[in-house]
Enzyme design. Structure first.
Site, mmCIF file in Angstrom:
data_model
loop_
_atom_site.group_PDB
_atom_site.id
_atom_site.type_symbol
_atom_site.label_atom_id
_atom_site.label_comp_id
_atom_site.label_asym_id
_atom_site.label_seq_id
_atom_site.Cartn_x
_atom_site.Cartn_y
_atom_site.Cartn_z
ATOM 1 N N VAL A 58 45.915 39.543 40.562
ATOM 2 C CA VAL A 58 44.736 38.785 40.164
ATOM 3 C C VAL A 58 43.416 39.411 40.630
ATOM 4 O O VAL A 58 42.362 39.070 40.094
ATOM 5 C CB VAL A 58 44.840 37.332 40.689
ATOM 6 C CG1 VAL A 58 44.611 37.280 42.206
ATOM 7 C CG2 VAL A 58 43.892 36.393 39.963
ATOM 8 N N TYR A 59 43.458 40.320 41.588
ATOM 9 C CA TYR A 59 42.213 40.901 42.079
ATOM 10 C C TYR A 59 41.519 41.674 40.964
ATOM 11 O O TYR A 59 42.040 42.665 40.461
ATOM 12 C CB TYR A 59 42.464 41.827 43.261
ATOM 13 C CG TYR A 59 43.005 41.152 44.505
ATOM 14 C CD1 TYR A 59 42.878 39.775 44.712
ATOM 15 C CD2 TYR A 59 43.646 41.891 45.485
ATOM 16 C CE1 TYR A 59 43.380 39.171 45.837
ATOM 17 C CE2 TYR A 59 44.145 41.290 46.640
ATOM 18 C CZ TYR A 59 44.014 39.928 46.809
ATOM 19 O OH TYR A 59 44.513 39.324 47.938
ATOM 20 N N SER A 60 40.346 41.172 40.583
ATOM 21 C CA SER A 60 39.577 41.753 39.468
ATOM 22 C C SER A 60 40.418 41.864 38.214
ATOM 23 O O SER A 60 40.286 42.808 37.433
ATOM 24 C CB SER A 60 39.000 43.119 39.867
ATOM 25 O OG SER A 60 38.120 42.978 40.959
ATOM 26 N N GLN A 61 41.302 40.865 38.028
ATOM 27 C CA GLN A 61 42.148 40.779 36.830
ATOM 28 C C GLN A 61 42.883 42.093 36.552
ATOM 29 O O GLN A 61 42.965 42.566 35.420
ATOM 30 C CB GLN A 61 41.314 40.353 35.624
ATOM 31 C CG GLN A 61 40.910 38.889 35.644
ATOM 32 C CD GLN A 61 42.109 37.949 35.622
ATOM 33 O OE1 GLN A 61 42.877 37.915 34.662
ATOM 34 N NE2 GLN A 61 42.274 37.178 36.690
#
Length: 326
Positions: A58-61
């Site tokens: 999920v980090y920066s998609q």
């Protein structure tokens, strides 16, 4: 740099884990660095002996995973690095775009490996507890990920101790893969995990890899008691406001600064050194957006606090409500 086993496994990791959340091209995070900006930090980390790296889908998609794969391959062979990522947060539209169902886990691991450019991850972690999915379904799916060769070990992150115990019991009862690590919210400002989760992990031989070891920069002095914000992150990260809003938090911040001044080192070094000396802690997950942050982490690994210094920084702590499980 010292190296230790992750819990009761044979996996050797550096005592500093570099968090990769702040790296990725076209990130939606104001403080994030693109890959060119992150490369000097990765180089410095590797030269300092760091071999353990943590990210999440999920980090920066997904951009953080892409950056992790590209950057690490410039400095380390696959066998030299230990790469951890996470699953749970929504990544695609629709009811099945997140969570810990078999459907999502199986699609998420493949998507993470594609972004990382790797055939497997060393540690695949559930980012949070999923109340909508039976834990039996989750643990079986994670077991199958390991047996498919897509992950070497599995770990968990913030949850209640009873939930973690239930997951481990289910794994044991079915002869499935157990969690070998726990990534809790743990630092000098937030110590509630010392009540149940950390003693449970020590008793069960589970490696502890805390997130937010510097309280998202608060312990390093990125904001003041009067509300002054001194960094881009502190001025654009509402999650920090949610986690660290008790006025007494700054009593701890100020005490850390006093001890650091007596040592002639930055407060970040004292806060990290305290965590590295806590029972059961394997490796704090340290974020960095400049080489100075990384230098403080490396120096903290070698900084031994005296008993009176530890007592001093611990003394102002006031209990908190549960924060970071959701």
């Amino acid at each position: 740099m010292q190296y230790v086993n992750l819990g009761r496994t044979g996996l050797r990791v550096s005592r500093i884990c570099l968090g990769m959340m702040s790296f990725g091209n076209d990130s939606d995070r104001a403080w994030a660095l693109d890959e060119d900006g992150a490369e000097p930090i990765i180089r410095e980390a590797v030269e300092g002996g760091v071999t353990f790296f943590d990210t999440a889908d999920v980090y920066s998609q997904g951009a953080s995973e892409v950056a992790t794969g590209r950057l690490l391959s410039r400095f380390l062979t696959r066998d030299e690095m230990v790469v951890a990522t996470k699953v749970f947060m929504p990544m695609t539209p629709g009811e099945n775009g997140g969570g810990l169902s078999r459907k999502h886990i199986m699609s998420a691991i493949d998507a993470s490996l594609t972004r990382l450019g790797m055939e497997y991850v060393d540690l695949y972690q559930i980012h949070r507890w999923d109340p909508r999915t039976p834990i039996e379904e989750t643990m079986e799916a994670l077991h199958d990920v390991v047996h498919a060769g897509k992950a070497r070990y599995i770990g968990a992150s913030s949850m209640f101790a009873w939930q973690f115990a239930k997951a481990q019991y289910v794994a044991d009862a079915h002869h499935w893969t157990r969690f070998v690590s726990m990534q809790p919210h743990y630092n000098l400002i937030y110590r509630e995990e010392e009540r149940e989760m950390i003693p449970q992990c020590i008793d069960q031989g589970v490696g502890i890899i805390p997130w937010s070891p510097l309280a998202r920069g608060v312990l390093a002095g990125n904001r003041s008691r009067t509300g002054e914000r001194t960094t881009t992150r502190s001025d654009s990260d509402p999650f920090t406001d949610y986690l660290y809003s008790q006025p007494t938090d700054f009593d701890v911040v100020e005490r850390v600064a006093e001890v650091a001044a007596g040592r002639g080192v930055p407060p970040a070094q004292v806060a990290l050194a305290w965590l590295l000396q806590r029972p059961g802690v394997t490796a704090p997950i340290v974020g960095a957006t400049n080489v100075g942050h990384l230098a403080d982490a490396l120096a903290a690994e070698a900084l031994e606090l005296a008993a009176e210094e530890i007592a001093s920084v611990e003394e102002p702590y006031v209990p908190h409500p549960v924060l970071g499980h959701f």
